[in-house]
Scaffold this motif. Structure first.
Motif, PDB file in Angstrom:
ATOM      1  N   ASN A 100       0.834  -1.171  -0.084  1.00  0.00           N
ATOM      2  CA  ASN A 100       0.109   0.026  -0.049  1.00  0.00           C
ATOM      3  C   ASN A 100       0.783   1.345  -0.165  1.00  0.00           C
ATOM      4  OD1 ASN A 100      -2.320  -1.630   0.117  1.00  0.00           O
ATOM      5  ND2 ASN A 100      -2.361  -1.565   2.165  1.00  0.00           N
ATOM      6  N   ASP A 101       2.224   1.177   0.388  1.00  0.00           N
ATOM      7  CA  ASP A 101       2.962   2.489   0.438  1.00  0.00           C
ATOM      8  C   ASP A 101       4.228   2.169   0.350  1.00  0.00           C
ATOM      9  OD1 ASP A 101       3.803   5.054   1.285  1.00  0.00           O
ATOM     10  OD2 ASP A 101       3.203   4.927   3.092  1.00  0.00           O
ATOM     11  N   PRO A 102       4.648   1.522  -1.116  1.00  0.00           N
ATOM     12  CA  PRO A 102       5.805   0.993  -1.401  1.00  0.00           C
ATOM     13  C   PRO A 102       7.147   2.087  -1.289  1.00  0.00           C
ATOM     14  CG  PRO A 102       4.350   1.212  -3.475  1.00  0.00           C
ATOM     15  CD  PRO A 102       3.694   1.591  -2.186  1.00  0.00           C
ATOM     16  N   GLU A 103       7.034   3.263  -1.769  1.00  0.00           N
ATOM     17  CA  GLU A 103       7.905   4.140  -1.400  1.00  0.00           C
ATOM     18  C   GLU A 103       8.322   4.248  -0.186  1.00  0.00           C
ATOM     19  OE1 GLU A 103       4.882   5.104  -3.029  1.00  0.00           O
ATOM     20  OE2 GLU A 103       5.509   4.935  -5.279  1.00  0.00           O
ATOM     21  N   MET A 104       7.598   4.377   0.732  1.00  0.00           N
ATOM     22  CA  MET A 104       8.045   4.693   2.275  1.00  0.00           C
ATOM     23  C   MET A 104       8.516   3.185   2.921  1.00  0.00           C
ATOM     24  SD  MET A 104       7.690   7.703   3.235  1.00  0.00           S
ATOM     25  CE  MET A 104       7.929   7.452   5.087  1.00  0.00           C
ATOM     26  N   PHE A 105       7.725   2.171   2.128  1.00  0.00           N
ATOM     27  CA  PHE A 105       8.471   0.792   2.629  1.00  0.00           C
ATOM     28  C   PHE A 105       9.870   0.710   2.062  1.00  0.00           C
ATOM     29  CE2 PHE A 105       9.572  -3.668   2.382  1.00  0.00           C
ATOM     30  CZ  PHE A 105       8.925  -3.946   3.662  1.00  0.00           C
ATOM     31  N   ALA A 106      10.041   1.201   0.787  1.00  0.00           N
ATOM     32  CA  ALA A 106      11.600   1.190   0.350  1.00  0.00           C
ATOM     33  C   ALA A 106      12.393   2.036   1.166  1.00  0.00           C
ATOM     34  CB  ALA A 106      11.494   1.565  -1.098  1.00  0.00           C
ATOM     35  N   ASN A 107      11.978   3.134   1.658  1.00  0.00           N
ATOM     36  CA  ASN A 107      12.654   4.204   2.574  1.00  0.00           C
ATOM     37  C   ASN A 107      12.999   3.374   3.640  1.00  0.00           C
ATOM     38  OD1 ASN A 107      13.678   6.886   3.056  1.00  0.00           O
ATOM     39  ND2 ASN A 107      12.333   6.661   4.759  1.00  0.00           N
ATOM     40  N   TYR A 108      12.159   2.706   4.189  1.00  0.00           N
ATOM     41  CA  TYR A 108      12.456   1.755   5.548  1.00  0.00           C
ATOM     42  C   TYR A 108      13.499   0.890   5.230  1.00  0.00           C
ATOM     43  CZ  TYR A 108      11.573  -2.299   8.462  1.00  0.00           C
ATOM     44  OH  TYR A 108      11.830  -3.242   9.437  1.00  0.00           O
ATOM     45  N   ILE A 109      13.462   0.159   4.097  1.00  0.00           N
ATOM     46  CA  ILE A 109      14.477  -0.990   3.921  1.00  0.00           C
ATOM     47  C   ILE A 109      15.620  -0.377   3.657  1.00  0.00           C
ATOM     48  CG2 ILE A 109      15.190  -2.564   2.112  1.00  0.00           C
ATOM     49  CD1 ILE A 109      12.882  -3.496   3.969  1.00  0.00           C
ATOM     50  N   LYS A 110      15.935   0.882   3.096  1.00  0.00           N
ATOM     51  CA  LYS A 110      17.104   1.484   2.560  1.00  0.00           C
ATOM     52  C   LYS A 110      17.734   1.922   4.015  1.00  0.00           C
ATOM     53  CE  LYS A 110      19.196   5.490   0.247  1.00  0.00           C
ATOM     54  NZ  LYS A 110      18.730   6.678  -0.894  1.00  0.00           N
ATOM     55  N   LEU A 111      16.744   2.569   4.671  1.00  0.00           N
ATOM     56  CA  LEU A 111      17.427   2.890   6.143  1.00  0.00           C
ATOM     57  C   LEU A 111      17.760   1.852   6.973  1.00  0.00           C
ATOM     58  CD1 LEU A 111      17.441   5.299   8.117  1.00  0.00           C
ATOM     59  CD2 LEU A 111      15.379   4.480   9.290  1.00  0.00           C
ATOM     60  N   ALA A 112      17.210   0.679   6.843  1.00  0.00           N
ATOM     61  CA  ALA A 112      17.533  -0.532   7.794  1.00  0.00           C
ATOM     62  C   ALA A 112      18.765  -0.980   7.163  1.00  0.00           C
ATOM     63  CB  ALA A 112      16.582  -1.620   7.491  1.00  0.00           C
ATOM     64  N   CYS A 113      19.237  -0.854   5.747  1.00  0.00           N
ATOM     65  CA  CYS A 113      20.572  -1.192   5.397  1.00  0.00           C
ATOM     66  C   CYS A 113      21.614  -0.149   6.008  1.00  0.00           C
ATOM     67  CB  CYS A 113      20.511  -1.136   3.759  1.00  0.00           C
ATOM     68  SG  CYS A 113      19.480  -2.673   3.484  1.00  0.00           S
ATOM     69  N   ASN A 114      21.236   0.973   6.056  1.00  0.00           N
ATOM     70  CA  ASN A 114      22.267   2.037   6.322  1.00  0.00           C
ATOM     71  C   ASN A 114      22.299   2.778   7.673  1.00  0.00           C
ATOM     72  OD1 ASN A 114      23.085   2.084   3.561  1.00  0.00           O
ATOM     73  ND2 ASN A 114      21.363   3.299   3.183  1.00  0.00           N
ATOM     74  N   SER A 115      21.277   2.334   8.553  1.00  0.00           N
ATOM     75  CA  SER A 115      21.286   3.112   9.936  1.00  0.00           C
ATOM     76  C   SER A 115      20.546   2.188  11.097  1.00  0.00           C
ATOM     77  CB  SER A 115      20.597   4.505   9.757  1.00  0.00           C
ATOM     78  OG  SER A 115      20.342   4.984  11.085  1.00  0.00           O
ATOM     79  N   MET A 116      21.129   1.812  11.781  1.00  0.00           N
ATOM     80  CA  MET A 116      20.539   0.974  12.839  1.00  0.00           C
ATOM     81  C   MET A 116      20.005   1.647  13.931  1.00  0.00           C
ATOM     82  SD  MET A 116      20.742  -2.109  11.428  1.00  0.00           S
ATOM     83  CE  MET A 116      20.105  -3.018  12.899  1.00  0.00           C
ATOM     84  N   GLU A 117      20.306   2.816  13.983  1.00  0.00           N
ATOM     85  CA  GLU A 117      19.433   3.370  15.182  1.00  0.00           C
ATOM     86  C   GLU A 117      18.116   3.361  15.282  1.00  0.00           C
ATOM     87  OE1 GLU A 117      18.827   8.122  16.300  1.00  0.00           O
ATOM     88  OE2 GLU A 117      21.074   7.439  15.376  1.00  0.00           O
ATOM     89  N   VAL A 118      17.093   3.643  14.178  1.00  0.00           N
ATOM     90  CA  VAL A 118      16.005   3.694  14.185  1.00  0.00           C
ATOM     91  C   VAL A 118      15.352   2.266  14.243  1.00  0.00           C
ATOM     92  CG1 VAL A 118      13.801   4.057  12.967  1.00  0.00           C
ATOM     93  CG2 VAL A 118      15.658   5.914  13.241  1.00  0.00           C
ATOM     94  N   ILE A 119      16.064   1.395  13.572  1.00  0.00           N
ATOM     95  CA  ILE A 119      15.636  -0.035  13.362  1.00  0.00           C
ATOM     96  C   ILE A 119      15.593  -0.657  14.911  1.00  0.00           C
ATOM     97  CG2 ILE A 119      16.069  -2.561  12.258  1.00  0.00           C
ATOM     98  CD1 ILE A 119      14.738  -0.034  10.539  1.00  0.00           C
ATOM     99  N   GLU A 120      16.777  -0.322  15.430  1.00  0.00           N
ATOM    100  CA  GLU A 120      17.009  -0.757  16.827  1.00  0.00           C
ATOM    101  C   GLU A 120      15.916  -0.450  17.800  1.00  0.00           C
ATOM    102  OE1 GLU A 120      18.935  -3.276  18.170  1.00  0.00           O
ATOM    103  OE2 GLU A 120      19.690  -3.599  16.007  1.00  0.00           O
ATOM    104  N   LYS A 121      15.397   0.791  17.718  1.00  0.00           N
ATOM    105  CA  LYS A 121      14.607   1.302  18.333  1.00  0.00           C
ATOM    106  C   LYS A 121      13.181   0.637  18.201  1.00  0.00           C
ATOM    107  CE  LYS A 121      12.211   5.594  19.771  1.00  0.00           C
ATOM    108  NZ  LYS A 121      12.157   7.237  19.522  1.00  0.00           N
ATOM    109  N   VAL A 122      13.081   0.437  17.015  1.00  0.00           N
ATOM    110  CA  VAL A 122      11.680  -0.383  16.684  1.00  0.00           C
ATOM    111  C   VAL A 122      11.555  -1.734  17.254  1.00  0.00           C
ATOM    112  CG1 VAL A 122      10.418  -1.107  14.768  1.00  0.00           C
ATOM    113  CG2 VAL A 122      11.074   0.903  14.760  1.00  0.00           C
ATOM    114  N   LYS A 123      12.856  -2.549  17.139  1.00  0.00           N
ATOM    115  CA  LYS A 123      13.079  -3.798  17.571  1.00  0.00           C
ATOM    116  C   LYS A 123      12.750  -3.773  19.058  1.00  0.00           C
ATOM    117  CE  LYS A 123      16.547  -6.262  16.271  1.00  0.00           C
ATOM    118  NZ  LYS A 123      17.976  -6.686  15.948  1.00  0.00           N
ATOM    119  N   LYS A 124      13.179  -2.816  19.851  1.00  0.00           N
ATOM    120  CA  LYS A 124      13.271  -2.848  21.007  1.00  0.00           C
ATOM    121  C   LYS A 124      11.824  -2.491  21.384  1.00  0.00           C
ATOM    122  CE  LYS A 124      14.900  -0.480  25.434  1.00  0.00           C
ATOM    123  NZ  LYS A 124      15.886   0.572  25.911  1.00  0.00           N
TER     124      LYS A 124
END
Length: 193
Positions: A100-124
């Motif tokens: 439903n929101d492929p561009e924002m999902f792609a942004n999330y995937i790109k961020l997940a590959c480049n920056s763990m800060e936000v991803i770690e916060k979401v996992k926690k």
């Protein structure tokens, strides 16, 4: 340039629009500034660069994506049902966002590959939500765990495969989610019940 009331929320809204219009690889701060009719320097007063802005927009997007899990935590239901609902919500939220929101999902995937800060916060945050339900289940006598934190981490890790894009097209996806969730619930069950 026209004067506009600028705040972080306005900038984040504009950034999402720009990412959706140009995609995460081509969008930049200049595009955001143009869409707001301000100089790019005005954006830097709120965010110290593209990485900080993209992190903030992704974090906000993920917060909205996982908002339904807040409702699940508030449900008046036993912990095993609540945990089942939460895990299925986690698995489906990302898959549906990719559709439903492929561009924002792609942004999330790109961020997940480049920056763990936000991803770690979401996992926690995800593990904390799971732990709250496990603690509820222990209190109710439904679950048994020596460490609710370790149990939550194990449950999160066991189900995280379903939030990965490689799992989205699997024809057995729903069945696999059901099987893993049922296995986890059986593993958490209090043997004295």
């Amino acid at each position: 340039m026209d004067k506009i009331s600028l705040d972080k929320e306005t900038i984040l809204n504009a950034t999402e629009e720009v990412i959706r219009r140009f995609g995460p690889d081509k969008a930049n701060i200049t595009d955001v500034a143009k869409s707001l009719k301000v100089s790019h320097a005005a954006i830097y007063r709120y965010y110290n660069g593209k990485t900080a802005l993209w992190n903030a927009v992704t974090e906000r997007w993920l917060t909205h994506l996982h908002a339904p899990s807040n409702d699940i935590l508030k449900e008046d239901s036993p912990a095993d049902i609540k945990l089942c609902n939460l895990l299925k919500n986690f698995a489906e939220a990302k898959r549906l966002s990719a559709i439903n929101d492929p561009e924002m999902f792609a942004n999330y995937i790109k961020l997940a590959c480049n920056s763990m800060e936000v991803i770690e916060k979401v996992k926690k945050d995800g593990m904390n939500r799971i732990e709250k339900i496990i603690v509820q289940g222990i209190t109710e006598g439904i679950f048994f765990a020596e460490s609710s934190h370790q149990a939550a981490k194990s449950v999160y890790l066991a189900t995280s495969v379903f939030i990965h894009p490689n799992s989205f097209e699997d024809p057995d996806r729903k069945q696999n989610i059901e099987s893993v969730v049922n296995l986890l619930l059986r593993g958490l069950k209090n043997p004295n019940k």
